[in-house]
Design an enzyme around this catalytic site. Structure first.
Site, mmCIF file in Angstrom:
data_model
loop_
_atom_site.group_PDB
_atom_site.id
_atom_site.type_symbol
_atom_site.label_atom_id
_atom_site.label_comp_id
_atom_site.label_asym_id
_atom_site.label_seq_id
_atom_site.Cartn_x
_atom_site.Cartn_y
_atom_site.Cartn_z
ATOM 1 N N ARG A 135 39.049 -11.041 -34.671
ATOM 2 C CA ARG A 135 39.919 -10.807 -35.823
ATOM 3 C C ARG A 135 40.137 -12.079 -36.640
ATOM 4 O O ARG A 135 40.363 -13.142 -36.098
ATOM 5 C CB ARG A 135 41.260 -10.277 -35.309
ATOM 6 C CG ARG A 135 42.359 -10.195 -36.341
ATOM 7 C CD ARG A 135 43.425 -9.250 -35.895
ATOM 8 N NE ARG A 135 44.436 -9.881 -35.036
ATOM 9 C CZ ARG A 135 45.541 -9.250 -34.629
ATOM 10 N NH1 ARG A 135 45.761 -7.992 -34.965
ATOM 11 N NH2 ARG A 135 46.402 -9.869 -33.860
ATOM 12 N N ARG A 147 60.417 -4.142 -30.050
ATOM 13 C CA ARG A 147 59.430 -4.439 -29.018
ATOM 14 C C ARG A 147 60.064 -4.398 -27.646
ATOM 15 O O ARG A 147 59.374 -4.541 -26.632
ATOM 16 C CB ARG A 147 58.882 -5.842 -29.265
ATOM 17 C CG ARG A 147 57.392 -5.887 -29.579
ATOM 18 C CD ARG A 147 57.055 -7.334 -29.605
ATOM 19 N NE ARG A 147 55.689 -7.694 -29.796
ATOM 20 C CZ ARG A 147 55.020 -7.708 -30.939
ATOM 21 N NH1 ARG A 147 55.547 -7.246 -32.030
ATOM 22 N NH2 ARG A 147 53.798 -8.174 -30.990
ATOM 23 N N ARG A 172 49.869 -12.174 -24.197
ATOM 24 C CA ARG A 172 50.551 -11.173 -25.023
ATOM 25 C C ARG A 172 50.389 -9.774 -24.416
ATOM 26 O O ARG A 172 51.298 -8.956 -24.477
ATOM 27 C CB ARG A 172 50.023 -11.213 -26.457
ATOM 28 C CG ARG A 172 50.581 -12.402 -27.237
ATOM 29 C CD ARG A 172 49.723 -12.791 -28.408
ATOM 30 N NE ARG A 172 49.634 -11.758 -29.424
ATOM 31 C CZ ARG A 172 48.644 -11.670 -30.307
ATOM 32 N NH1 ARG A 172 47.654 -12.548 -30.290
ATOM 33 N NH2 ARG A 172 48.639 -10.726 -31.201
ATOM 34 N N ARG A 178 44.119 -16.395 -36.240
ATOM 35 C CA ARG A 178 45.481 -16.754 -35.876
ATOM 36 C C ARG A 178 45.463 -17.582 -34.606
ATOM 37 O O ARG A 178 44.720 -17.279 -33.689
ATOM 38 C CB ARG A 178 46.315 -15.481 -35.643
ATOM 39 C CG ARG A 178 47.068 -15.025 -36.869
ATOM 40 C CD ARG A 178 47.597 -13.640 -36.696
ATOM 41 N NE ARG A 178 48.346 -13.447 -35.437
ATOM 42 C CZ ARG A 178 48.885 -12.285 -35.091
ATOM 43 N NH1 ARG A 178 48.771 -11.237 -35.883
ATOM 44 N NH2 ARG A 178 49.544 -12.161 -33.964
ATOM 45 N N LYS A 196 48.014 -1.485 -35.417
ATOM 46 C CA LYS A 196 49.317 -1.118 -35.975
ATOM 47 C C LYS A 196 49.437 -1.559 -37.433
ATOM 48 O O LYS A 196 49.917 -0.815 -38.268
ATOM 49 C CB LYS A 196 50.463 -1.799 -35.200
ATOM 50 C CG LYS A 196 50.544 -1.478 -33.742
ATOM 51 C CD LYS A 196 51.829 -2.048 -33.146
ATOM 52 C CE LYS A 196 51.918 -3.571 -33.151
ATOM 53 N NZ LYS A 196 51.128 -4.254 -32.119
HETATM 54 P P1 ADP Z 1 50.566 -8.531 -32.373
HETATM 55 O O1 ADP Z 1 51.187 -7.181 -32.398
HETATM 56 O O2 ADP Z 1 49.178 -8.530 -32.933
HETATM 57 O O3 ADP Z 1 50.760 -9.258 -31.100
HETATM 58 P P2 ADP Z 1 52.525 -9.620 -34.182
HETATM 59 O O4 ADP Z 1 52.078 -10.245 -35.436
HETATM 60 O O5 ADP Z 1 53.218 -8.306 -34.221
HETATM 61 O O6 ADP Z 1 51.240 -9.558 -33.301
HETATM 62 O O7 ADP Z 1 53.472 -10.618 -33.367
HETATM 63 C C1 ADP Z 1 53.104 -11.946 -33.126
HETATM 64 C C2 ADP Z 1 54.171 -12.643 -32.318
HETATM 65 O O8 ADP Z 1 55.431 -12.596 -33.010
HETATM 66 C C3 ADP Z 1 54.469 -12.006 -30.972
HETATM 67 O O9 ADP Z 1 53.570 -12.458 -29.983
HETATM 68 C C4 ADP Z 1 55.897 -12.498 -30.718
HETATM 69 O O10 ADP Z 1 55.914 -13.842 -30.318
HETATM 70 C C5 ADP Z 1 56.513 -12.436 -32.101
HETATM 71 N N1 ADP Z 1 57.167 -11.134 -32.354
HETATM 72 C C6 ADP Z 1 56.786 -10.190 -33.248
HETATM 73 N N2 ADP Z 1 57.618 -9.124 -33.228
HETATM 74 C C7 ADP Z 1 58.570 -9.393 -32.296
HETATM 75 C C8 ADP Z 1 59.715 -8.706 -31.806
HETATM 76 N N3 ADP Z 1 60.047 -7.483 -32.253
HETATM 77 N N4 ADP Z 1 60.464 -9.305 -30.846
HETATM 78 C C9 ADP Z 1 60.150 -10.518 -30.378
HETATM 79 N N5 ADP Z 1 59.078 -11.226 -30.788
HETATM 80 C C10 ADP Z 1 58.289 -10.691 -31.736
#
Ligand code: ADP
Ligand code: ZN
Length: 223
Positions: free
Chosen positions: A127, A88, A173, A162, A13
């Site tokens: 990654r 999300r 996740r 990360r 993404k």
């Molecule tokens: P990925 O899509 O690779 O899991 P992100 O960088 O998008 O990683 O998100 C990392 C973390 O940030 C998620 O596991 C969650 O804890 C938090 N997070 C990100 N976006 C949201 C969201 N829209 N609502 C709730 N938590 C979020």
């Protein structure tokens, strides 16, 4: 134009979102990067956010919505946004629609990148990302190595894995994604906004290919 990026963690993404952002000339906002910037800078709120992220859990809707809407209210978002990682959950999606409607805006497309869990695990555990929060370039030890080990090609800062990209947290996740994504995907499907791309990491289809495909689609449909 407002484009939502949907897909499991590590589905690409961020990479596709950045490419589209450059091509379409609108900002790319990653909710994950936004929240991680609070973890680094803001005391109490940062600690709270970290407690969720480090376990692979979602930040609660109310807080996530508040922080993303604050960011979306900034001037650089006026012409639209590629939103990566938000919404999300279905309630975040409903709240986003409400927020955009107050600005006479709406979501134009929800782009889903679909990969199997096996592909995701292979990709995420390889990654590494740039530690410079203004850069955040993403590398892959198998598919996209930096020229110099551990150093970002773009800005020269250090690269790191990360904390939440460790195998156990990735599995958590993926579970969280499974629980929340079907409602969300259905929400956009019903509104006829869903554009889904099936990917397979060994098929040779790159993030560039996906971004180009989406641009062609947008042009054809004059969105
Ligand atoms: P990925 O899509 O690779 O899991 P992100 O960088 O998008 O990683 O998100 C990392 C973390 O940030 C998620 O596991 C969650 O804890 C938090 N997070 C990100 N976006 C949201 C969201 N829209 N609502 C709730 N938590 C979020
Ligand atoms: Zn960098």
């Amino acid at each position: 134009m407002y484009i939502i990026m949907l897909g499991k963690p590590g589905s690409g993404k961020g990479t596709v979102g950045k490419m589209l952002s450059e091509e379409l000339g609108i900002v790319h906002i990653s909710s994950g990067d936004l929240f991680r910037s609070y973890v680094k800078n803001a005391g109490k709120i940062g600690e709270e956010i970290e407690s969720y992220i480090s376990k692979g859990n979602l930040v609660p809707d109310e807080l996530a919505i508040k922080l993303v809407e604050k960011r979306l209210s900034e001037k650089d978002c006026e012409n639209g946004v590629i939103l990566d990682g938000f919404p999300r959950t279905k309630s975040q999606a409903i709240e986003l629609d409400r927020f955009l409607s107050t600005k006479n805006q709406k979501v134009d497309m929800a782009l889903e990148l679909a990969l199997t869990d096996e592909d995701i695990i292979e990709r995420i555990t390889n990654r590494i990302v740039c530690t410079n929060r203004h850069c955040r370039e993403v590398y892959n030890l198998e598919f996209k190595k930096p020229k110099q080990e551990g150093i970002c090609d773009k800005c020269g800062e250090k690269l790191e894995q990360r904390e939440d990209d460790k195998l156990e947290t990735v599995k958590e996740r993926l579970e969280v994604y499974k629980k929340t994504s079907s409602d969300l995907i259905y929400y956009y499907k019903e509104k006829e906004l869903l554009y889904s791309v099936k990917l397979n990491i060994h098929s040779g289809k790159t993030s560039e290919d996906v971004a180009e495909e989406v641009e062609r689609y947008l042009k054809k449909n004059k969105r």
